[in-house]
Write a protein that holds these residues in place. Structure first.
Motif, PDB file in Angstrom:
ATOM      1  N   ARG A   1      16.703  -9.114 -42.110  1.00 18.09           N
ATOM      2  CA  ARG A   1      17.950  -8.436 -41.731  1.00 18.09           C
ATOM      3  C   ARG A   1      17.790  -7.867 -40.333  1.00 18.09           C
ATOM      4  O   ARG A   1      16.671  -7.610 -39.873  1.00 18.09           O
ATOM      5  CB  ARG A   1      18.277  -7.295 -42.696  1.00 18.09           C
ATOM      6  N   SER A   2      18.912  -7.646 -39.670  1.00 19.94           N
ATOM      7  CA  SER A   2      18.883  -6.910 -38.420  1.00 19.94           C
ATOM      8  C   SER A   2      18.518  -5.467 -38.728  1.00 19.94           C
ATOM      9  O   SER A   2      19.109  -4.846 -39.608  1.00 19.94           O
ATOM     10  CB  SER A   2      20.262  -6.979 -37.749  1.00 19.94           C
TER      11      SER A   2
ATOM     12  N   SER B   1      20.640  -1.902 -40.027  1.00 20.80           N
ATOM     13  CA  SER B   1      21.982  -2.272 -40.473  1.00 20.80           C
ATOM     14  C   SER B   1      21.898  -2.868 -41.863  1.00 20.80           C
ATOM     15  O   SER B   1      20.838  -3.191 -42.359  1.00 20.80           O
ATOM     16  CB  SER B   1      22.617  -3.280 -39.505  1.00 20.80           C
ATOM     17  N   GLU B   2      23.035  -2.980 -42.496  1.00 23.81           N
ATOM     18  CA  GLU B   2      23.122  -3.601 -43.817  1.00 23.81           C
ATOM     19  C   GLU B   2      23.793  -4.970 -43.705  1.00 23.81           C
ATOM     20  O   GLU B   2      24.597  -5.353 -44.552  1.00 23.81           O
ATOM     21  CB  GLU B   2      23.881  -2.690 -44.787  1.00 23.81           C
ATOM     22  N   THR B   3      23.496  -5.679 -42.644  1.00 19.76           N
ATOM     23  CA  THR B   3      24.040  -7.019 -42.465  1.00 19.76           C
ATOM     24  C   THR B   3      23.493  -7.945 -43.543  1.00 19.76           C
ATOM     25  O   THR B   3      22.453  -7.675 -44.136  1.00 19.76           O
ATOM     26  CB  THR B   3      23.651  -7.570 -41.079  1.00 19.76           C
ATOM     27  N   PRO B   4      24.179  -9.063 -43.817  1.00 17.11           N
ATOM     28  CA  PRO B   4      23.680 -10.000 -44.830  1.00 17.11           C
ATOM     29  C   PRO B   4      22.300 -10.530 -44.460  1.00 17.11           C
ATOM     30  O   PRO B   4      21.892 -10.522 -43.293  1.00 17.11           O
ATOM     31  CB  PRO B   4      24.730 -11.125 -44.806  1.00 17.11           C
TER      32      PRO B   4
ATOM     33  N   HIS C   1      26.230 -12.574 -38.358  1.00 18.20           N
ATOM     34  CA  HIS C   1      25.545 -11.868 -39.432  1.00 18.20           C
ATOM     35  C   HIS C   1      24.520 -10.899 -38.862  1.00 18.20           C
ATOM     36  O   HIS C   1      24.280  -9.834 -39.428  1.00 18.20           O
ATOM     37  CB  HIS C   1      24.836 -12.850 -40.366  1.00 18.20           C
ATOM     38  N   SER C   2      23.919 -11.275 -37.754  1.00 18.73           N
ATOM     39  CA  SER C   2      22.877 -10.432 -37.171  1.00 18.73           C
ATOM     40  C   SER C   2      23.459  -9.255 -36.401  1.00 18.73           C
ATOM     41  O   SER C   2      22.733  -8.422 -35.896  1.00 18.73           O
ATOM     42  CB  SER C   2      22.008 -11.273 -36.218  1.00 18.73           C
ATOM     43  N   GLY C   3      24.789  -9.197 -36.301  1.00 21.20           N
ATOM     44  CA  GLY C   3      25.418  -8.125 -35.565  1.00 21.20           C
ATOM     45  C   GLY C   3      25.513  -8.403 -34.081  1.00 21.20           C
ATOM     46  O   GLY C   3      25.915  -7.547 -33.304  1.00 21.20           O
TER      47      GLY C   3
ATOM     48  N   ARG D   1      27.028 -10.634 -30.845  1.00 22.06           N
ATOM     49  CA  ARG D   1      28.174 -11.463 -30.457  1.00 22.06           C
ATOM     50  C   ARG D   1      27.876 -12.150 -29.126  1.00 22.06           C
ATOM     51  O   ARG D   1      27.314 -11.550 -28.221  1.00 22.06           O
ATOM     52  CB  ARG D   1      29.453 -10.620 -30.331  1.00 22.06           C
TER      53      ARG D   1
END
Length: 240
Positions: free
Chosen positions: A126-127, A130-133, A156-158, A160
């Motif tokens: 995960r990143s 964060s609570e990213t997938p 997903h990693s936050g 862009r």
């Protein structure tokens, strides 16, 4: 293995099979090797793909091929990047000497019975912060840069992609492939946090093949030591 090495060994192609890379796919000839040996470790009746490895030979002209998972999966594997050592063990002594936390290998994407040849070595990350997938990354000793295969994994990693133009290009199978470099991020691989990881995202694919089994690639060179137990289905990671 490269084509010239197959010719030197008088190997006759038995057919063609799919050969996949980072957002690339092609068909290559294959052979079966009666015996493949690395040091004092050997595997019989091993499948080998014959193809172009010009990119690897550009880094070191002595390279004649790639030692694949269909060989390595028969052993416990230790990669010590600081000491530049590769250790293979067909017993339990190496596993018993490793005291780092075990990280279970993740289940690949796709169906459980459609794996070609070998099961890829994948960990879930995960990143950090964060609570990213979860992002599924293949541990790969042959890559020199972390890669996320598509924009979805990048989101997903936050991260862009603010600039769509490629900042890195390479030529594979005669075609040009562009990559966008994402800002640095920290990865959480319980119990580790790996700082300042910058992923490359391919902006185009070369060839159409089956769906990938993971979201990207994490080079083993990111860590000082990597131990993989095919029998125990876990990895240990020691940070630099």
């Amino acid at each position: 293995m490269e084509t010239s090495l197959a010719a030197e060994l008088h190997l006759k192609a038995e057919g063609t099979t799919g050969s996949a890379g980072v957002a690339t796919f092609s068909r290559s000839e294959f052979v079966h090797l009666g015996l493949l040996r690395a040091g004092d470790r050997s595997v019989t009746d091993s499948l080998a793909v014959i193809g172009d490895i010009d990119n690897l030979r550009a880094a070191d002209p002595r390279i004649r091929g790639i030692l694949g998972d269909n060989f390595l999966e028969h052993f416990d594997l230790l990669i010590d990047n600081r000491r530049k050592l590769l250790c293979l063990d067909d017993g339990d002594s190496l596993a018993l000497s490793i005291k780092s936390a075990h990280i279970g290998l993740a289940t690949p994407l796709g169906l459980g019975d459609d794996l070609p040849f070998t099961r890829p070595l994948i960990i879930a990350v995960r990143s950090s912060g964060s609570e990213t997938p979860l992002i599924l990354l293949r541990l790969d000793s042959g890559s020199n840069a972390p890669v996320l295969y598509n924009a979805a994994a990048a989101l997903h990693s936050g991260q862009r992609r603010e600039h769509p133009d490629p900042v890195l290009t390479r030529v594979v199978y005669g075609g040009k492939q562009g990559f966008q470099i994402l800002p640095e991020m920290a990865l959480r691989i319980s119990p580790h946090v790996v700082a300042q990881v910058s992923f490359a995202v391919p902006l185009n694919s070369l060839g159409r093949g089956p769906s990938t089994r993971e979201d990207g690639v994490l080079p083993t060179m990111v860590f000082e030591r990597v131990f993989i137990s095919a029998k125990g289905q876990y990895a240990t990671l020691d940070s630099w």
